[in-house]
Motif scaffolding. Structure first.
Motif, PDB file in Angstrom:
ATOM      1  N   GLN A  38     -10.097 -10.883   3.034  1.00  0.00           N
ATOM      2  CA  GLN A  38      -9.195 -10.213   3.982  1.00  0.00           C
ATOM      3  C   GLN A  38      -7.743 -10.472   3.604  1.00  0.00           C
ATOM      4  OE1 GLN A  38     -11.313 -12.188   7.172  1.00  0.00           O
ATOM      5  NE2 GLN A  38     -11.854 -10.233   8.093  1.00  0.00           N
ATOM      6  N   ARG A  39      -7.468 -11.673   3.095  1.00  0.00           N
ATOM      7  CA  ARG A  39      -6.107 -12.018   2.688  1.00  0.00           C
ATOM      8  C   ARG A  39      -5.659 -11.106   1.529  1.00  0.00           C
ATOM      9  NH1 ARG A  39      -2.045 -16.320   2.097  1.00  0.00           N
ATOM     10  NH2 ARG A  39      -2.600 -17.362   3.993  1.00  0.00           N
ATOM     11  N   ILE A  40      -6.580 -10.836   0.592  1.00  0.00           N
ATOM     12  CA  ILE A  40      -6.267  -9.924  -0.521  1.00  0.00           C
ATOM     13  C   ILE A  40      -5.929  -8.528   0.006  1.00  0.00           C
ATOM     14  CG2 ILE A  40      -7.350  -8.609  -2.404  1.00  0.00           C
ATOM     15  CD1 ILE A  40      -8.795 -11.032  -3.257  1.00  0.00           C
ATOM     16  N   THR A  41      -6.614  -8.137   1.070  1.00  0.00           N
ATOM     17  CA  THR A  41      -6.398  -6.805   1.650  1.00  0.00           C
ATOM     18  C   THR A  41      -4.959  -6.651   2.139  1.00  0.00           C
ATOM     19  OG1 THR A  41      -8.727  -6.799   2.270  1.00  0.00           O
ATOM     20  CG2 THR A  41      -7.333  -5.188   3.375  1.00  0.00           C
ATOM     21  N   GLU A  42      -4.303  -7.780   2.415  1.00  0.00           N
ATOM     22  CA  GLU A  42      -2.907  -7.713   2.874  1.00  0.00           C
ATOM     23  C   GLU A  42      -1.957  -7.203   1.793  1.00  0.00           C
ATOM     24  OE1 GLU A  42      -1.497 -10.857   5.514  1.00  0.00           O
ATOM     25  OE2 GLU A  42      -3.514 -11.704   5.461  1.00  0.00           O
ATOM     26  N   TYR A  43      -2.432  -7.142   0.535  1.00  0.00           N
ATOM     27  CA  TYR A  43      -1.608  -6.487  -0.500  1.00  0.00           C
ATOM     28  C   TYR A  43      -1.272  -5.059  -0.071  1.00  0.00           C
ATOM     29  CZ  TYR A  43      -3.115 -10.034  -3.983  1.00  0.00           C
ATOM     30  OH  TYR A  43      -3.364 -11.189  -4.674  1.00  0.00           O
ATOM     31  N   MET A  44      -2.143  -4.476   0.769  1.00  0.00           N
ATOM     32  CA  MET A  44      -2.026  -3.050   1.086  1.00  0.00           C
ATOM     33  C   MET A  44      -1.079  -2.756   2.247  1.00  0.00           C
ATOM     34  SD  MET A  44      -3.963  -1.910  -1.205  1.00  0.00           S
ATOM     35  CE  MET A  44      -3.979  -0.167  -0.819  1.00  0.00           C
ATOM     36  N   GLU A  45      -0.505  -3.819   2.832  1.00  0.00           N
ATOM     37  CA  GLU A  45       0.285  -3.607   4.051  1.00  0.00           C
ATOM     38  C   GLU A  45       1.404  -2.582   3.868  1.00  0.00           C
ATOM     39  OE1 GLU A  45       2.861  -6.054   7.390  1.00  0.00           O
ATOM     40  OE2 GLU A  45       1.637  -7.190   5.975  1.00  0.00           O
ATOM     41  N   HIS A  46       2.052  -2.586   2.702  1.00  0.00           N
ATOM     42  CA  HIS A  46       3.183  -1.661   2.507  1.00  0.00           C
ATOM     43  C   HIS A  46       2.821  -0.534   1.546  1.00  0.00           C
ATOM     44  CE1 HIS A  46       4.829  -5.628   3.680  1.00  0.00           C
ATOM     45  NE2 HIS A  46       5.564  -4.893   4.475  1.00  0.00           N
ATOM     46  N   THR A  47       1.616   0.027   1.763  1.00  0.00           N
ATOM     47  CA  THR A  47       1.120   1.093   0.879  1.00  0.00           C
ATOM     48  C   THR A  47       2.071   2.286   0.810  1.00  0.00           C
ATOM     49  OG1 THR A  47      -1.111   0.439   1.420  1.00  0.00           O
ATOM     50  CG2 THR A  47      -0.878   2.598   0.469  1.00  0.00           C
ATOM     51  N   ASN A  51       2.733   5.386  -1.908  1.00  0.00           N
ATOM     52  CA  ASN A  51       2.584   6.806  -1.535  1.00  0.00           C
ATOM     53  C   ASN A  51       3.822   7.607  -1.929  1.00  0.00           C
ATOM     54  OD1 ASN A  51       0.061   6.318  -0.496  1.00  0.00           O
ATOM     55  ND2 ASN A  51       0.772   6.039   1.604  1.00  0.00           N
ATOM     56  N   ARG A  52       4.996   6.951  -1.825  1.00  0.00           N
ATOM     57  CA  ARG A  52       6.248   7.635  -2.154  1.00  0.00           C
ATOM     58  C   ARG A  52       6.341   8.063  -3.611  1.00  0.00           C
ATOM     59  NH1 ARG A  52      10.684   3.571   0.397  1.00  0.00           N
ATOM     60  NH2 ARG A  52      10.339   4.065   2.597  1.00  0.00           N
ATOM     61  N   THR A  53       5.654   7.317  -4.492  1.00  0.00           N
ATOM     62  CA  THR A  53       5.848   7.568  -5.927  1.00  0.00           C
ATOM     63  C   THR A  53       5.352   8.944  -6.343  1.00  0.00           C
ATOM     64  OG1 THR A  53       3.712   6.568  -6.443  1.00  0.00           O
ATOM     65  CG2 THR A  53       5.643   5.130  -6.574  1.00  0.00           C
ATOM     66  N   SER A  54       4.407   9.529  -5.574  1.00  0.00           N
ATOM     67  CA  SER A  54       3.834  10.795  -6.037  1.00  0.00           C
ATOM     68  C   SER A  54       4.887  11.906  -6.087  1.00  0.00           C
ATOM     69  CB  SER A  54       2.636  11.199  -5.186  1.00  0.00           C
ATOM     70  OG  SER A  54       3.066  11.411  -3.867  1.00  0.00           O
ATOM     71  N   SER A  55       5.950  11.768  -5.267  1.00  0.00           N
ATOM     72  CA  SER A  55       6.986  12.805  -5.291  1.00  0.00           C
ATOM     73  C   SER A  55       8.179  12.442  -6.183  1.00  0.00           C
ATOM     74  CB  SER A  55       7.473  13.075  -3.868  1.00  0.00           C
ATOM     75  OG  SER A  55       8.042  11.881  -3.366  1.00  0.00           O
ATOM     76  N   MET A  56       8.094  11.295  -6.890  1.00  0.00           N
ATOM     77  CA  MET A  56       9.233  10.875  -7.730  1.00  0.00           C
ATOM     78  C   MET A  56       9.045  11.381  -9.159  1.00  0.00           C
ATOM     79  SD  MET A  56       9.622   6.924  -6.489  1.00  0.00           S
ATOM     80  CE  MET A  56      10.271   6.521  -4.853  1.00  0.00           C
ATOM     81  N   ARG A  97      -7.731   2.743   6.378  1.00  0.00           N
ATOM     82  CA  ARG A  97      -6.578   3.010   7.239  1.00  0.00           C
ATOM     83  C   ARG A  97      -6.132   4.450   7.001  1.00  0.00           C
ATOM     84  NH1 ARG A  97      -3.735  -1.518   9.677  1.00  0.00           N
ATOM     85  NH2 ARG A  97      -2.328   0.110  10.399  1.00  0.00           N
ATOM     86  N   GLU A  98      -6.653   5.346   7.841  1.00  0.00           N
ATOM     87  CA  GLU A  98      -6.297   6.759   7.642  1.00  0.00           C
ATOM     88  C   GLU A  98      -4.822   6.988   7.895  1.00  0.00           C
ATOM     89  OE1 GLU A  98      -9.247   9.010   9.738  1.00  0.00           O
ATOM     90  OE2 GLU A  98     -10.797   8.382   8.303  1.00  0.00           O
ATOM     91  N   ASP A  99      -4.237   6.173   8.833  1.00  0.00           N
ATOM     92  CA  ASP A  99      -2.803   6.328   9.136  1.00  0.00           C
ATOM     93  C   ASP A  99      -1.945   6.011   7.908  1.00  0.00           C
ATOM     94  OD1 ASP A  99      -3.742   3.681   9.344  1.00  0.00           O
ATOM     95  OD2 ASP A  99      -2.079   3.068  10.619  1.00  0.00           O
ATOM     96  N   GLN A 100      -2.435   5.091   7.040  1.00  0.00           N
ATOM     97  CA  GLN A 100      -1.666   4.749   5.834  1.00  0.00           C
ATOM     98  C   GLN A 100      -2.244   5.404   4.585  1.00  0.00           C
ATOM     99  OE1 GLN A 100      -0.633   0.618   5.354  1.00  0.00           O
ATOM    100  NE2 GLN A 100      -0.575   0.252   7.541  1.00  0.00           N
ATOM    101  N   GLY A 101      -3.344   6.147   4.777  1.00  0.00           N
ATOM    102  CA  GLY A 101      -3.884   6.943   3.673  1.00  0.00           C
ATOM    103  C   GLY A 101      -4.604   6.167   2.594  1.00  0.00           C
ATOM    104  N   PHE A 102      -5.301   5.055   2.946  1.00  0.00           N
ATOM    105  CA  PHE A 102      -6.046   4.339   1.897  1.00  0.00           C
ATOM    106  C   PHE A 102      -7.349   3.765   2.426  1.00  0.00           C
ATOM    107  CE2 PHE A 102      -3.751   0.705   3.779  1.00  0.00           C
ATOM    108  CZ  PHE A 102      -4.744  -0.264   3.824  1.00  0.00           C
ATOM    109  N   ARG A 103      -8.213   3.430   1.487  1.00  0.00           N
ATOM    110  CA  ARG A 103      -9.387   2.606   1.804  1.00  0.00           C
ATOM    111  C   ARG A 103      -9.554   1.579   0.696  1.00  0.00           C
ATOM    112  NH1 ARG A 103     -14.381   6.958   0.977  1.00  0.00           N
ATOM    113  NH2 ARG A 103     -14.310   6.994  -1.306  1.00  0.00           N
TER     114      ARG A 103
END
Length: 411
Positions: A38-47, A51-56, A97-103
């Motif tokens: 679960q601690r590793i999953t916290e890497y995803m907090e600022h996903t 997500n922003r990179t796809s438009s850069m 987390r559908e709100d953040q767009g990842f699994r």
């Protein structure tokens, strides 16, 4: 949160100086009610940063975002002095987390040495993020040092780019005496394998007078080693980016002012052998004119300090929501009885359950040895990372098809 004040840490730890702690059974008072998966999953907090990179369209701009993500991934460790539970062999964890767009799905793929493998993907198919972590913990008399060995890979599918890096070291000070505090240090090198761009981030050790505490400083260079941007800030607060010339000029003017001050400081510094005093939090990041903000930490919930210093994100991780039980495999951390008991404040039960689970794991290992059986992982297998060429645990797919036949009975 359970108070650790009445436990003699020294009695337990003096047997372990210089040893690796993964082989030593620690009392539950040192833990926080989450598994390392679960601690590793916290890497995803600022996903949202990925997500922003796809438009850069610019690769340097993408590298800035990836660097901010790499720093943000360790930000939740600030003040988290509890140790996550060691996952049992075959334990799994998933979060959608559908709100953040990842699994994401993770599995404990090895017990000695302890290795946790994870695989995350963007629900729209924009990125894949995966790796395996082998945390080495060592005790050095006053402090515990954690070295998170293992490579992390981020693939930006739309841009056909792959980035790899490893996390910094982490040290918990004053495990015996005084106030516990955390620092992260070491060099993190993020490589873009498609362009040859590289970002080198230096997580600075605290240093005398705590001037450098939590500071991160580094630069982005292209494949001909030309510095294109400077990145700076604190992993506990925010990260900024600025043009290298502006940064150097700012540094020079700061130095002039600093030299006068330092002479006075040096007269006051006295030695203290008992505890490594946590430096007073210095004025925070001084922003160089012309900088761009890359990331800022979210504030923690008001009652975080009595809740193991969890972030809002961490508080959700062990939640068993209605309907989950029917869907999750029975190896998911949320079903671990020792962690659940600790979360509910029942320390005696948590301690008994932790012992029972560890004993059950040992008995299963002996049984396998007797039958000459190898443990087989379920969702990951050992392979070669195509970007680094080194060994890595690769996700074999199929977890989210929800076919959970013949999973091990680990709880």
């Amino acid at each position: 949160m359970f108070s650790r004040n009445n436990i003699s840490v020294w009695g337990i730890l003096k047997k372990c100086i210089g040893l690796e702690l993964s082989k030593i059974t620690m009392p539950i008072a040192f833990n926080e009610p989450l598994s390392f998966l679960q601690r590793i999953t916290e890497y995803m907090e600022h996903t949202y940063l990925i997500n922003r990179t796809s438009s850069m369209s610019d690769s340097i701009e993408r590298m800035r975002a990836v660097a901010a993500f790499a720093v943000s991934a360790v930000a939740s460790q600030w003040d988290r002095t509890g140790k996550p539970f060691n996952p049992l062999l075959g334990e799994t964890y998933e979060l959608i987390r559908e709100d953040q767009g990842f699994r994401i799905v993770s599995e404990q793929v090895s017990h000695h040495p302890p290795v946790s493998a994870f695989h995350a993907e963007n629900l729209a198919g924009d990125f894949v993020f995966h790796g395996s972590i082998y945390p080495k913990l060592k005790f050095w008399g006053k402090s515990v040092e954690a070295e998170p060995k293992g490579t992390i890979t981020l693939e930006l599918l739309k841009h056909r780019e792959a980035y790899t890096w490893s996390n910094p070291n982490c040290c918990v000070h004053n495990v015996i005496l005084g106030k516990l505090w955390i620092e992260q240090y070491g060099t993190v090198e993020i490589v873009n394998h498609s362009t040859g761009d590289k970002c080198v981030l230096n997580f600075k050790p605290c240093g005398m007078f705590g001037k450098e505490l939590h500071k991160v400083e580094g630069y982005i260079q292209d494949k001909s080693k030309k510095k294109l941007a400077v990145i700076y800030g604190k992993w506990t607060e925010c990260m900024w980016s600025v043009d290298p010339q502006a940064y150097e000029a700012h540094k020079k003017s700061e130095k002039k002012g600093d030299n006068k001050k330092q002479k006075n400081d040096e007269l006051e510094g006295a030695e203290n052998d008992d505890a490594d005093d946590m430096p007073e939090v210095q004025e925070t990041v001084s922003v160089v004119p012309g900088s761009t903000l890359l990331w800022r930490i979210d504030s923690r919930p008001a009652h975080s300090s009595v809740m193991y210093n969890f972030t809002n994100f961490a508080m959700c991780l062990n939640e068993l929501e209605p309907g989950m039980e029917a869907v999750l495999p029975h190896t998911d951390c949320r079903f671990r009885p020792d962690i659940r008991a600790m979360e509910n404040g029942n320390m005696d039960e948590a301690s008994k359950e932790k012992e029972r689970l560890e004993e059950k794991q040992r008995a299963a290992r002996k049984e396998r040895a007797k039958r000459d059986e190898e443990w087989s992982t379920r969702w990951f297998q050992m392979g070669t990372n195509p970007y680094t060429g080194s060994q890595d645990w690769i996700y074999t797919g199929g977890y989210f098809n929800r076919n959970y036949q013949d999973l091990p009975d680990i709880y």
